[in-house]
Scaffold this active site. Structure first.
Site, PDB file in Angstrom:
ATOM      1  N   GLN A  47       0.930  -1.204  -0.062  1.00  0.00           N
ATOM      2  CA  GLN A  47       0.130  -0.008  -0.125  1.00  0.00           C
ATOM      3  C   GLN A  47       0.963   0.955  -0.090  1.00  0.00           C
ATOM      4  OE1 GLN A  47      -2.645  -1.335   3.387  1.00  0.00           O
ATOM      5  NE2 GLN A  47      -4.238  -0.353   2.135  1.00  0.00           N
ATOM      6  N   SER A  48       0.612   2.296  -0.803  1.00  0.00           N
ATOM      7  CA  SER A  48       1.348   3.623  -1.017  1.00  0.00           C
ATOM      8  C   SER A  48       1.593   4.279   0.189  1.00  0.00           C
ATOM      9  CB  SER A  48       0.750   4.298  -2.113  1.00  0.00           C
ATOM     10  OG  SER A  48       0.349   3.512  -3.225  1.00  0.00           O
ATOM     11  N   THR A  49       0.831   4.567   1.232  1.00  0.00           N
ATOM     12  CA  THR A  49       1.072   5.400   2.168  1.00  0.00           C
ATOM     13  C   THR A  49       0.842   4.903   3.572  1.00  0.00           C
ATOM     14  OG1 THR A  49      -1.080   6.508   2.025  1.00  0.00           O
ATOM     15  CG2 THR A  49       0.704   7.504   0.737  1.00  0.00           C
TER      16      THR A  49
END
Length: 732
Positions: free
Chosen positions: A22-24
Site C-alpha cells: 500500500q502506498s502510504t
C-alpha cells in the site's frame, strides 16, 4: 488458454509469492479492506495447486510508493528470487501493486519470461513468455504508470485551483493562527507578537540578519518556534535560521504564496536518483496574493527586505572586541561590505604606526584563494574622524539628543518584552502549582514529578524577574537642561580635546564608539576609492567616499605630463640639459627629488624614450640673442624669421626659450649682395604668377630657395626665380 492450463507441475515445484503493498501509512491505517483482499490471494494460489507451505507473502513494502524501487526491499528480493528461478507464480491484486515505473515493471517481465515464471492478478494468470500475454502485461504496466500521472495531475490541479483563490489551507508559521471561521489572524499571544515585531524593528535599524541575531542574544530575548502540524509554541534561543525565516516568509507580510519551490531530480555520484526541493525566483511563484491576511510588515517592506538580504551575505562573523592601544581608531567597528565579516587590523612599520584593515577570516577559516579585501587605515580613520567631529559640533547636538531619545524608546521596547516574558513565566508557575495541588499526596510517583516542575517554574519566574530588574536599573535617563548645556560645551571643545597630547588612542576609540555602531567598507579597486557607510547609534546612516592609497610602484611613478615633456625635450636636448629645464620648471621625480642627469636617463629608459642624436659639428645651437648678433640683425627680426620659417628653431614647451641651429647652409641664406636669379618678394610673385603669401608658403615648404640680404638698402628677402636674370636683361 485457461488459467489452469498455463500452470504446470514445473511451476508448482517452485514457490508462489503474494506481493502486498500500500502506498502510504494512511492507507495502511484506513484502507484495511484493500489489505485484506491482497492477503486473500494466498487462497487463490492454493486453488491453483500450490501447497500451503509453498505460498509466501511479501509485505515489507507496506506504506511505500511504487513509483520507484528505491527503498522497496521486498520488491528487490522478489526480483532476485525470480531471476534465480525459485518462483513459479507472482500474485498481486493488480499490476500497480508491483510497480508504477515502466523500467521496474519490464525488468520483472524480462526475468519472468527467461525463467518461465507466471504472473497473476485479479483478472487472470499470464505467462510473460507468451507474446500476447506479455503485450497485455505491458499495456497494463503503461496504464498503471499513466494512472499515477493522472492522479497526481488531478490532485495538483485541485490544489492549484484552490490556491489561486487563496483558500488552500497551508501550514502557518508561528505568529499566525486561524480563527473559528478559518481566517488567518495574528497570534493572540502578546508575547509572541512582541518578539516577532522586535525582530523586524531590529532589522530596520541594523540591516543585517546576523546583527539582529547578535542583538537578540545580547538582550537575552528568545524567539517563538513551532513545529509544523502542531499548535504548541516553544521558546528557543535566537538563531540565524529563525530570524531569516521571519524576514523571508511572505506570510508575515500578509501575502498568500504558493509554489515557492520546485522539485528537481538529479543523478547522484552513486548513480541513484536524487529528488530535492529548490527555491524559485519570486517572479516564478505560482500564486502570490499580497494583502491576503493581516501581517507584521507591509508588502513593500518585505520586497525591500528580500533585496537587502540578497545583497548581504551570511558569514560567520566575529566581534570586534574591546578598544585597545593600537593606532587603528576603527578597530572592531569596520565590517566588510562584500562578505559581512569583521575586518581585522594589521600593523607594520616603525612603532606599528602604519595600519591596515583586512578581511582575512574567510581565507583563514575557509581557505579561500585570497583575502576578501584590504585597505590602508590612515585615510579611512581621518575621514571618519572628521565626520565624527562634525557630528558633535553644536549644529549636531540636537541630532545627538534625538538619538538618545531613540535609545530610550528602544530600551522601553526591551522592558515591555521582558514584562510579557515574566507574565508568561508566572502563568506557567501558577499552572504547575494548580497541577501539584490537584495531585493526591499519596501518589508520590506523580507528586514528585509535579513538584519538580513547580520548582523549575518558580526558578524561571525568579530569572525573568531578575532580568526585568536589570533592565529597569539600566534604563537610560532623559537629558536634563544642565546635561544638554554640558553636551553643547563638549561639542565645542571636543576637537581640541581630540587632538590633545594627553588623549590616548584608546580614549579616541571610546569616543568614536559612543556614536558609531559600525562602519561598512566596500573597496572599489578600479577607481581606487572605497565606499564607506557609517551606522550611527540610533539608526542614522551616512555615506562617504575615501580615496585609497597608491599601491606599490604607483607611489613613485612619474606623471604622464612629465613623461611627455621628457619625450619632447629628448629630441634635441641631452639628459643634462633636460634635467636643468625640468628643475627650472619645478618638476620633481615620483619620490619628490629634483631631476639630475642620471634620474632623467633612468626615467627616459623606463619610458622607452630614445636619446637625442649627437649634434652635427657643422651645426651650432644658439639662442635668439646669439643668432641676432651673428647675423647682424635685431632680435625682433630673428623672431620674425622664426615665424616665417626662414630660421630652423624649436621650443621644448610653449613659453620656453628658443634654440636655433646655425649651419653653413643657414648662414649662406643671409648674404650682403644679391646674386643673379633672386628677386624681391613682390617681383617674384609677379614672375611666378601667384600671390605673395603663396610664395612664402613655397619657401617654407622648401620648394623655392630664399636668402636674406642684410647690406644697406638691399636689406630684405630675395626669392630665387628661374630665368629671372635673363628676363631682366631683355627688359633693359
Amino acid at each position: 488458454m485457461s488459467e489452469r492450463a498455463k500452470v504446470t507441475e514445473a511451476h508448482r515445484r517452485r514457490r508462489a509469492v503474494v506481493y502486498v503493498r500500500q502506498s502510504t501509512l494512511h492507507q495502511v491505517e484506513r484502507n484495511v479492506e484493500s489489505a485484506a483482499r491482497q492477503y486473500a490471494l494466498r487462497e487463490r494460489a492454493v486453488e491453483l495447486g500450490w501447497p500451503v507451505g509453498s505460498v509466501v507473502v511479501v509485505d515489507e513494502d507496506t506504506g511505500r510508493s511504487a513509483s520507484t524501487s528505491d527503498g522497496r526491499m521486498g520488491f528487490k528480493e522478489l526480483v532476485a528470487e525470480v531471476g534465480l528461478g525459485q518462483v513459479g507464480l507472482v500474485l498481486a491484486l493488480e499490476v500497480s501493486r508491483l510497480a508504477r515505473c515502466s523500467a521496474d515493471w519490464h525488468q520483472l517481465l524480462d526475468l519472468c519470461a527467461l525463467t518461465g515464471t507466471l504472473i497473476a492478478d485479479a483478472d487472470g494468470v499470464y505467462s510473460p513468455a507468451d507474446f500476447n500475454d506479455r503485450l497485455l502485461l505491458g499495456l497494463k504496466g503503461t496504464m498503471s504508470e499513466a494512472e499515477l500521472h493522472l492522479i497526481r495531475a488531478r490532485l495538483d490541479g485541485g490544489l492549484r485551483n484552490k490556491a489561486a483563490r487563496g483558500e488552500l489551507r497551508l501550514a502557518l508559521p508561528v505568529g499566525l493562527d486561524r480563527d473559528d471561521d478559518g481566517r488567518i489572524v495574528l497570534c493572540p499571544d502578546a508575547q509572541v507578537r512582541h518578539a516577532i515585531e522586535r525582530v523586524f524593528v531590529l532589522w530596520r535599524r541594523l540591516g543585517s540578519a546576523r546583527q539582529v541575531v547578535m542583538e537578540l542574544i545580547a538582550d537575552g530575548q528568545q524567539l517563538p518556534r513551532r513545529t509544523v502540524g502542531q499548535r504548541r509554541i516553544r521558546w528557543a534561543r535566537a538563531s540565524y535560521g529563525a530570524v531569516h525565516d521571519f524576514l523571508t516568509n511572505p506570510a508575515y507580510a500578509g501575502a498568500f504564496v504558493f509554489g515557492r519551490t520546485r522539485r528537481e531530480k538529479t543523478i547522484g555520484p552513486d548513480g541513484r536518483l536524487r529528488v530535492r526541493d529548490v527555491e524559485v525566483p519570486q517572479n516564478q511563484w505560482s500564486v502570490c496574493l499580497p494583502e491576503h491576511h493581516p501581517g507584521y510588515v507591509p508588502w513593500a517592506e518585505y520586497l525591500a527586505t528580500r533585496e537587502r538580504l540578497r545583497r548581504n551575505v551570511r558569514p560567520r562573523g566575529e566581534g570586534g572586541g574591546a578598544a585597545r592601544e593600537g593606532a587603528a581608531l576603527l578597530q572592531g567597528l569596520v565590517r566588510c561590505g562584500r562578505c559581512g565579516r569583521r575586518m581585522q587590523v594589521a600593523y607594520s612599520g616603525t612603532g606599528g604606526k602604519v595600519r591596515r584593515y583586512a578581511c582575512v577570516r574567510g581565507h583563514v577559516l575557509h581557505h579561500t584563494d585570497s583575502t576578501c579585501q584590504t585597505l590602508g587605515g590612515g585615510r579611512l580613520d581621518q575621514a571618519v574622524v572628521e565626520l565624527f567631529l562634525e557630528a558633535v559640533t553644536p549644529a549636531g547636538v540636537a541630532a545627538t539628543a534625538s538619538a538618545i531619545d531613540e535609545l530610550e524608546d528602544q530600551h522601553e521596547q526591551l522592558v515591555c518584552g521582558q514584562r510579557l516574558a515574566l507574565e508568561r513565566a508566572e502563568y506557567d508557575a501558577q499552572r504547575a502549582e494548580r497541577q501539584f495541588d490537584a495531585c493526591e499526596p499519596e501518589n508520590r510517583l506523580v507528586a514528585r514529578t509535579l513538584e519538580r516542575r513547580l520548582e523549575d517554574a518558580l526558578a524561571a519566574v525568579e530569572r525573568q524577574r531578575g532580568k526585568l530588574a536589570a533592565l529597569e536599573h539600566a534604563r537610560p535617563q532623559p537629558l536634563t537642561a544642565a546635561e544638554r548645556r554640558a553636551l553643547t560645551a563638549l561639542a565645542r571643545d571636543l576637537p581640541r580635546v581630540w587632538r590633545a597630547a594627553t588623549t590616548t588612542d584608546r580614549d579616541r576609540k571610546q569616543l568614536l564608539r559612543t556614536l558609531i555602531r559600525e562602519i561598512v567598507v566596500t573597496v572599489n579597486a578600479e577607481p581606487r576609492r572605497a565606499t564607506v557607510e557609517i551606522a550611527w547609534e540610533g539608526g542614522a546612516r551616512s555615506e562617504l567616499q575615501v580615496k585609497l592609497n597608491a599601491r606599490g610602484p604607483d607611489t613613485r611613478r612619474l606623471g604622464e605630463d612629465t613623461i611627455d615633456l621628457i619625450r619632447r625635450l629628448a629630441e634635441h636636448h641631452t639628459d643634462q640639459q633636460i634635467a636643468a629645464i625640468l628643475s627650472r620648471q619645478g618638476y620633481r621625480t615620483g619620490s619628490g627629488l629634483p631631476f639630475t642627469q642620471a634620474r632623467v636617463r633612468s626615467a627616459r629608459l623606463r619610458a622607452g624614450i630614445a636619446a637625442a642624436a649627437p649634434p652635427d659639428p657643422a651645426c651650432e645651437l644658439v639662442t635668439i640673442q646669439q643668432a641676432a648678433a651673428e647675423l647682424k640683425v635685431s632680435t625682433h627680426t630673428v623672431r620674425r624669421w622664426l615665424d616665417q620659417g626662414l630660421l630652423p628653431g624649436e621650443q621644448a614647451m610653449p613659453g620656453a626659450a628658443w634654440r636655433i641651429r646655425l649651419s653653413d647652409d643657414i648662414r649662406a641664406r643671409f648674404m650682403p649682395d644679391v646674386p643673379d636669379g633672386y628677386l624681391p618678394l613682390t617681383e617674384a610673385a609677379k614672375a611666378l604668377g601667384c600671390a605673395r603669401q603663396t610664395v612664402l608658403h613655397k619657401v617654407q615648404r622648401g620648394e623655392l630657395r630664399a636668402i636674406q640680404v642684410v647690406n644697406g638698402r638691399r636689406k630684405g628677402l630675395r626669392i630665387e626665380v628661374p630665368n629671372a636674370g635673363l628676363d631682366r636683361l631683355l627688359t633693359q
